[in-house]
Design a protein around this motif. Structure first.
Motif, mmCIF file in Angstrom:
data_model
loop_
_atom_site.group_PDB
_atom_site.id
_atom_site.type_symbol
_atom_site.label_atom_id
_atom_site.label_comp_id
_atom_site.label_asym_id
_atom_site.label_seq_id
_atom_site.Cartn_x
_atom_site.Cartn_y
_atom_site.Cartn_z
ATOM 1 N N ASN A 49 0.840 -1.193 0.000
ATOM 2 C CA ASN A 49 0.000 0.000 0.000
ATOM 3 C C ASN A 49 0.875 1.243 0.000
ATOM 4 O O ASN A 49 2.057 1.209 0.319
ATOM 5 C CB ASN A 49 -1.059 -0.007 1.109
ATOM 6 N N LEU A 50 0.270 2.342 -0.381
ATOM 7 C CA LEU A 50 1.014 3.577 -0.595
ATOM 8 C C LEU A 50 1.614 4.137 0.687
ATOM 9 O O LEU A 50 2.747 4.623 0.682
ATOM 10 C CB LEU A 50 0.107 4.604 -1.280
ATOM 11 N N VAL A 51 0.907 4.056 1.798
ATOM 12 C CA VAL A 51 1.433 4.568 3.070
ATOM 13 C C VAL A 51 2.723 3.848 3.448
ATOM 14 O O VAL A 51 3.720 4.475 3.816
ATOM 15 C CB VAL A 51 0.391 4.444 4.200
ATOM 16 N N ALA A 52 2.723 2.535 3.345
ATOM 17 C CA ALA A 52 3.906 1.751 3.700
ATOM 18 C C ALA A 52 5.069 2.072 2.777
ATOM 19 O O ALA A 52 6.218 2.176 3.221
ATOM 20 C CB ALA A 52 3.585 0.266 3.661
ATOM 21 N N LEU A 53 4.794 2.241 1.492
ATOM 22 C CA LEU A 53 5.856 2.567 0.547
ATOM 23 C C LEU A 53 6.455 3.935 0.839
ATOM 24 O O LEU A 53 7.677 4.099 0.851
ATOM 25 C CB LEU A 53 5.343 2.521 -0.892
ATOM 26 N N LEU A 54 5.616 4.930 1.104
ATOM 27 C CA LEU A 54 6.135 6.264 1.423
ATOM 28 C C LEU A 54 7.004 6.227 2.668
ATOM 29 O O LEU A 54 8.042 6.887 2.725
ATOM 30 C CB LEU A 54 4.984 7.257 1.590
ATOM 31 N N SER A 55 6.604 5.450 3.654
ATOM 32 C CA SER A 55 7.411 5.301 4.861
ATOM 33 C C SER A 55 8.750 4.650 4.538
ATOM 34 O O SER A 55 9.801 5.115 4.998
ATOM 35 C CB SER A 55 6.647 4.472 5.889
ATOM 36 N N PHE A 80 -4.261 11.598 -9.199
ATOM 37 C CA PHE A 80 -3.934 12.176 -7.900
ATOM 38 C C PHE A 80 -4.516 11.303 -6.793
ATOM 39 O O PHE A 80 -5.664 10.875 -6.857
ATOM 40 C CB PHE A 80 -4.498 13.595 -7.805
ATOM 41 N N ILE A 81 -3.693 11.030 -5.780
ATOM 42 C CA ILE A 81 -4.133 10.261 -4.609
ATOM 43 C C ILE A 81 -4.037 11.168 -3.390
ATOM 44 O O ILE A 81 -2.934 11.524 -2.957
ATOM 45 C CB ILE A 81 -3.252 9.005 -4.372
ATOM 46 N N PRO A 82 -5.177 11.582 -2.817
ATOM 47 C CA PRO A 82 -5.118 12.434 -1.625
ATOM 48 C C PRO A 82 -4.528 11.683 -0.434
ATOM 49 O O PRO A 82 -4.618 10.447 -0.356
ATOM 50 C CB PRO A 82 -6.582 12.803 -1.372
ATOM 51 N N ALA A 83 -3.943 12.418 0.481
ATOM 52 C CA ALA A 83 -3.308 11.816 1.657
ATOM 53 C C ALA A 83 -4.288 10.933 2.428
ATOM 54 O O ALA A 83 -3.908 9.894 2.957
ATOM 55 C CB ALA A 83 -2.736 12.897 2.558
ATOM 56 N N SER A 143 -6.455 8.980 1.321
ATOM 57 C CA SER A 143 -6.727 7.725 0.618
ATOM 58 C C SER A 143 -5.508 6.823 0.490
ATOM 59 O O SER A 143 -5.601 5.731 -0.065
ATOM 60 C CB SER A 143 -7.256 8.026 -0.793
ATOM 61 N N ARG A 144 -4.371 7.249 0.985
ATOM 62 C CA ARG A 144 -3.133 6.493 0.764
ATOM 63 C C ARG A 144 -3.124 5.122 1.444
ATOM 64 O O ARG A 144 -2.585 4.177 0.898
ATOM 65 C CB ARG A 144 -1.921 7.314 1.220
#
Length: 65
Positions: free
Chosen positions: A16-22, A39-42, A44-45
């Motif tokens: 998922n996007l949150v884990a990748l950004l971390s 665009f993916i809002p924060a 919805s990450r």
């Protein structure tokens, strides 16, 4: 899985996007994200799942003038 981040191939196990950004060191940083040109809002990450071959753009705000 292999995804393209800002034009570069990156290998990740995060789904998922949150884990990748971390993983990439963005954590709580204020950035804009677009997955496959959408665009993916924060907010919805966490619910944004990644798959092999996705294209992600991460943009940090710029200051100056």
């Amino acid at each position: 899985m292999n995804i393209v981040i800002n034009g570069e191939n990156v290998e990740t196990k995060n789904e998922n996007l949150v884990a990748l950004l971390s993983e990439l060191g963005y954590g709580t940083a204020k950035v804009a994200t677009a997955l496959n040109e959408e665009f993916i809002p924060a907010t919805s990450r966490f619910d944004t799942h990644l798959k092999n071959g996705d294209r992600l753009e991460i943009l940090a705000p710029m200051q100056g003038g």
